[in-house]
Scaffold this active site. Structure first.
Site, short mmCIF file in Angstrom:
data_model
loop_
_atom_site.label_atom_id
_atom_site.label_comp_id
_atom_site.label_asym_id
_atom_site.label_seq_id
_atom_site.Cartn_x
_atom_site.Cartn_y
_atom_site.Cartn_z
N LYS A 278 11.20 4.99 -0.37
CA LYS A 278 9.99 5.19 0.44
C LYS A 278 10.08 6.56 1.12
O LYS A 278 11.12 6.90 1.68
CB LYS A 278 9.89 4.07 1.48
CG LYS A 278 8.56 4.05 2.19
CD LYS A 278 8.27 2.68 2.74
CE LYS A 278 6.84 2.62 3.26
NZ LYS A 278 6.40 1.27 3.51
N ARG B 99 -6.29 -14.63 6.03
CA ARG B 99 -5.40 -15.20 5.00
C ARG B 99 -4.91 -16.60 5.39
O ARG B 99 -4.65 -17.44 4.53
CB ARG B 99 -4.16 -14.33 4.85
CG ARG B 99 -4.14 -13.33 3.81
CD ARG B 99 -4.11 -13.90 2.42
NE ARG B 99 -4.59 -12.90 1.50
CZ ARG B 99 -3.87 -11.90 1.04
NH1 ARG B 99 -2.61 -11.79 1.37
NH2 ARG B 99 -4.40 -11.02 0.24
N GLU C 283 0.93 -14.80 5.88
CA GLU C 283 0.15 -15.27 7.03
C GLU C 283 -0.05 -16.78 7.02
O GLU C 283 -0.05 -17.43 8.08
CB GLU C 283 -1.21 -14.56 7.05
CG GLU C 283 -1.15 -13.08 7.44
CD GLU C 283 -0.74 -12.14 6.32
OE1 GLU C 283 -0.58 -12.61 5.17
OE2 GLU C 283 -0.57 -10.94 6.58
C1 TPP Z 1 -2.36 -9.63 3.99
C2 TPP Z 1 -1.78 -8.37 4.58
N1 TPP Z 1 -0.88 -8.47 5.59
C3 TPP Z 1 -0.38 -7.36 6.14
C4 TPP Z 1 -0.72 -6.12 5.68
C5 TPP Z 1 -0.20 -4.86 6.36
N2 TPP Z 1 0.57 -4.02 5.44
C6 TPP Z 1 0.05 -2.93 4.84
S1 TPP Z 1 1.11 -2.16 3.84
C7 TPP Z 1 2.34 -3.27 4.22
C8 TPP Z 1 3.68 -3.11 3.59
C9 TPP Z 1 3.62 -3.28 2.13
O1 TPP Z 1 4.93 -3.16 1.64
P1 TPP Z 1 5.17 -3.08 0.08
O2 TPP Z 1 4.29 -4.02 -0.63
O3 TPP Z 1 6.63 -3.20 -0.15
O4 TPP Z 1 4.67 -1.62 -0.29
P2 TPP Z 1 5.23 -0.21 0.25
O5 TPP Z 1 4.38 0.17 1.42
O6 TPP Z 1 6.65 -0.38 0.61
O7 TPP Z 1 5.02 0.70 -0.89
C10 TPP Z 1 1.89 -4.22 5.12
C11 TPP Z 1 2.70 -5.30 5.70
C12 TPP Z 1 -1.67 -6.07 4.63
N3 TPP Z 1 -2.10 -4.91 4.15
N4 TPP Z 1 -2.17 -7.20 4.11
#
Ligand code: TPP
Length: 699
Positions: free
Chosen positions: A334, A464, A436
């Site tokens: 990342k 959700r 969630e």
């Molecule tokens: C249902 C939901 N819950 C929380 C989030 C907030 N959120 C946005 S990006 C993220 C992290 C995603 O991590 P990952 O899938 O590993 O992708 P990365 O950012 O590491 O590439 C979160 C928790 C969201 N977008 N959707």
């Protein structure tokens, strides 16, 4: 804006493929960039040219142009693309870390597939910036996430290469399964690719999709972008499992040898063969990486280095020939290339926009330029602490006094302001990842067991967990508190993240108390009331700051009581019933209208359920105009609740006008303030409506 191609296989159904964007360029000779001077940390290929110069990237305005570049130059293209993102996104703000990590993956995907015909879905889609650059949107990057500018997520209004407007995590595999099924009837079905992060793969819906995908749904490639991070560190057993695969290099080397060994065990027949079968299985489970996925009927390939573009191209070319559902596990970093990434990946997740960009901008619809703090009647709209901070501070104080208080977050410890809480009360803090539904149901279990759980969650993400809010919490009448952050308009993230539906979806549930504080003091008082309540209790507050100076001193406030509103300003002909964080806007409008001679009163409704029906009846009978003001869709919101109550009032003479978010998905804007102005739910909007009302009455 481009229009969808009419030549899609099932127009509007499987997502029409993008139009051909003209012939492929012919010139693929090495560009004449200046000498390499700026080495890029960790980037593949040689360094880029002088800052701001992108000799190879300048040649790529579409994936077709990428595909005719010499393969040997893809590493250099990646280096330039990464450098471009670093420079551009740090200037505008945006999801930097996730995008820096998928540069090579995105280049390789566009090099191997043709997404004018094949289909590409990015999960959550916050990591789609390299894709945007490669699909002809690089020139718009200075407008990223600003009013009328480039969207921070994939968006079909922007490009035919974006199939969906997404922002909530975990759904890409389901979308991919659906697309694969819709396209399966074609003679040579296009490929469908879903790119999903390791944390999003832990979402319930992603598991549901994998569970189904293994049952012959067609050809689907799932690319797992495993960087070990959510916004914070990824949590849960799946994260542990992936990390074991990642760290076990020996296992990776042994994998091929074991495959060979299993294949070479001779088939002998009878009992010996059955025993050998078991041995094969045990070996497979013990040694083969990704067997969990294999057990689900998904072909697992990997793990591979997600920053080696040549390897990615080679593997993608190989897996695209496979049938069924394939999961390609790529390991990435990342924030790759950002100097802070190795030590602080969380800080690199999102680059903050500079102050000059977030400042309120004047638009033709909303000529609002308000550089000075706006003072009135002892309150101001000057910035105090953020609502998030006020909530986190209050929760820590209350948790200190009551050991039953636990905090639950779904993958958002920093967004909900609870990192400090987690450090202070580690046993009473639960980050369950992007789950969630589980967060809400688990809270119900905790409440049943005698605890006082507080689910700290963004309004938009609680959607959700709605069924668990209904069945596990509301139907059981359990004392679970929902602290809904980002309730209202959120500015740059736009419609996927606007929290403007929660009043509507919660107020239909019997036994729920719905509340909204107007300042930091009421954040704490409402939280305290919630924790004393015997049933479900929701507190909504926006992305934004509490007023610096509060209208009523904390020591002079009457005790809170569910269903009791507070009159802040006595009126005669006009009454504004404001909900939550818009109360200061109502006060500001009232002040201005009073200068013009209108006797305007302001009520802090504080509760959307139960409503203060006695006060409402009194105002409906005695005022000429009653306005409701809320940062929520007008449909089904606080104003709707008030109208339902008004229908029961005899002798009402006031006309009621509802001010809220109109029946449209509000697009992203540079700031929340600008969105409030566009929806007419700031002080200017209130003032305008009152003046127009009386002008019409007169004329
Ligand atoms: C249902 C939901 N819950 C929380 C989030 C907030 N959120 C946005 S990006 C993220 C992290 C995603 O991590 P990952 O899938 O590993 O992708 P990365 O950012 O590491 O590439 C979160 C928790 C969201 N977008 N959707």
């Amino acid at each position: 804006m481009s229009t969808p191609s009419p030549s899609g296989p099932t127009p509007g159904g499987a997502g029409a493929p993008p139009k051909d964007r003209g012939p492929a360029p012919t010139g693929v000779a090495a560009p004449t960039g200046g000498p390499a001077t700026t080495p890029l940390a960790g980037a593949q290929g040689s360094p880029t040219g002088p800052a701001g110069e992108y000799p190879w990237l300048d040649r790529v305005h579409s994936p077709e142009q990428l595909r005719v570049l010499p393969r040997a130059e893809l590493g250099q293209l990646c280096a330039e693309l990464r450098q471009f993102l670093l420079e551009s996104v740090q200037a505008t703000g945006g999801h930097l870390g996730s995008n820096l990590g998928v540069v090579e993956l995105t280049v390789a995907l566009h090099a191997v597939f043709d997404f004018r015909r094949d289909r590409l879905v990015f999960d959550t889609s916050h990591q789609a910036y390299p894709h945007k650059v490669l699909t002809g949107r690089r020139a718009q990057f200075p407008t990223l996430r600003q009013t009328d500018g480039l969207c921070g997520f994939t968006n079909p209004d922007e490009s035919d290469y974006d199939l969906f407007h997404l922002g909530h995590a975990g759904t890409s595999i389901s979308l991919g399964v659906g697309l694969a099924q819709a396209l399966a009837h074609e003679p040579d079905p296009p490929h469908v690719v879903a790119v999903i992060g390791d944390s999003s793969l832990g979402a319930g819906v992603a598991f549901e999709a994998l569970n189904h995908a293994g049952t012959d749904v067609g050809r689907l490639l799932v690319v797992l972008n495993d960087n070990e991070w959510s916004i914070s560190k990824s949590v849960g057993s799946l994260a542990r499992y992936l990390s074991r695969i990642r760290s076990n290099r020996t296992l990776q080397r042994a994998q091929q040898e074991i495959h060979n060994l299993i294949a070479s065990i001779p088939v002998i027949g009878g009992r010996v063969e059955r025993v050998l079968d078991q041995v094969r299985e045990v070996l497979r489970h013990a040694i083969v990486a990704g067997h969990v996925f294999e057990e689900l009927g998904v072909t697992y390939v990997g793990p591979i280095d997600g920053h080696d573009v040549d390897l990615l191209v080679e593997k993608l070319e190989r897996v695209r020939r496979l049938d069924g559902v394939v999961l390609l596990h790529t390991l990435t970093e990342k924030g790759k290339g950002h100097p802070n990434a190795p030590t602080h990946p969380e800080r690199v997740h999102a680059a903050k926009p500079p102050k000059s960009i977030t400042a309120v901008r004047a638009t033709p619809e909303s000529p609002k330029v308000e550089p000075e703090p706006r003072r009135l009647l002892g309150t101001t709209v000057e910035d105090g602490p953020s609502y998030t901070q006020a909530f986190a501070d209050a929760l820590a104080r209350l948790a200190e006094r009551d050991l039953r208080v636990h905090a639950i977050v779904a993958g958002m410890p920093s967004g909900t302001g609870l990192v400090g809480f987690a450090e202070r009360f580690p046993r009473r803090f639960h980050d369950v990842g992007i789950t969630e539904q589980h967060a809400v149901a688990m809270a119900a279990g905790m409440a049943k067991g005698g605890l006082r759980p507080v689910v700290a969650i963004y309004s938009t993400f609680l959607q959700r967990g709605y069924d668990q809010v209904f069945q596990e919490v509301a139907l059981q009448g359990l004392p679970v508190t929902f602290a809904m952050d980002r309730a209202g308009l959120v500015g740059q993230d736009g419609p996927t993240h606007n929290g403007v539906f929660d009043i509507a979806y919660l107020r239909t549930l019997p036994g729920f108390t719905l509340s909204a504080p107007r300042d930091a003091t009421d954040v704490e008082r409402l939280l305290e009331l919630a924790l004393r309540s015997s049933g479900p209790f929701a507190i909504r507050f926006p992305r934004g700051n509490c007023p610096l100076r509060e209208r009523v001193h904390p020591s002079e406030r009457a005790a809170l009581e569910a269903g009791r509103a507070e009159v802040l300003l006595e009126g005669q002909e006009v009454e504004i019933w404001a909900y939550g964080a818009l109360v200061p806007e109502a006060l500001l409008a009232a002040e201005r209208l009073r200068v013009r001679g209108f006797e305007v009163g302001v009520v802090d409704a504080r509760f959307a359920k139960p409503l203060d029906e006695a006060l409402l009846a009194e105002h409906l009978r005695s005022r000429r105009l009653l306005l409701t003001l809320e940062e929520h869709q007008r449909a089904g919101g606080f104003g709707s609740a008030l109208l339902e109550a008004a229908a029961k009032v005899r002798g009402a003479r006031a006309q009621v006008r509802l001010l809220g978010v109109p029946d449209l998905f509000q697009p992203h804007c540079t700031s929340r303030e600008e969105q409030l102005a566009r929806c007419g739910i700031d002080a200017d909007g209130v003032e305008r409506v009152v003046l127009q009302h009386f002008e019409r009455e007169r004329g």
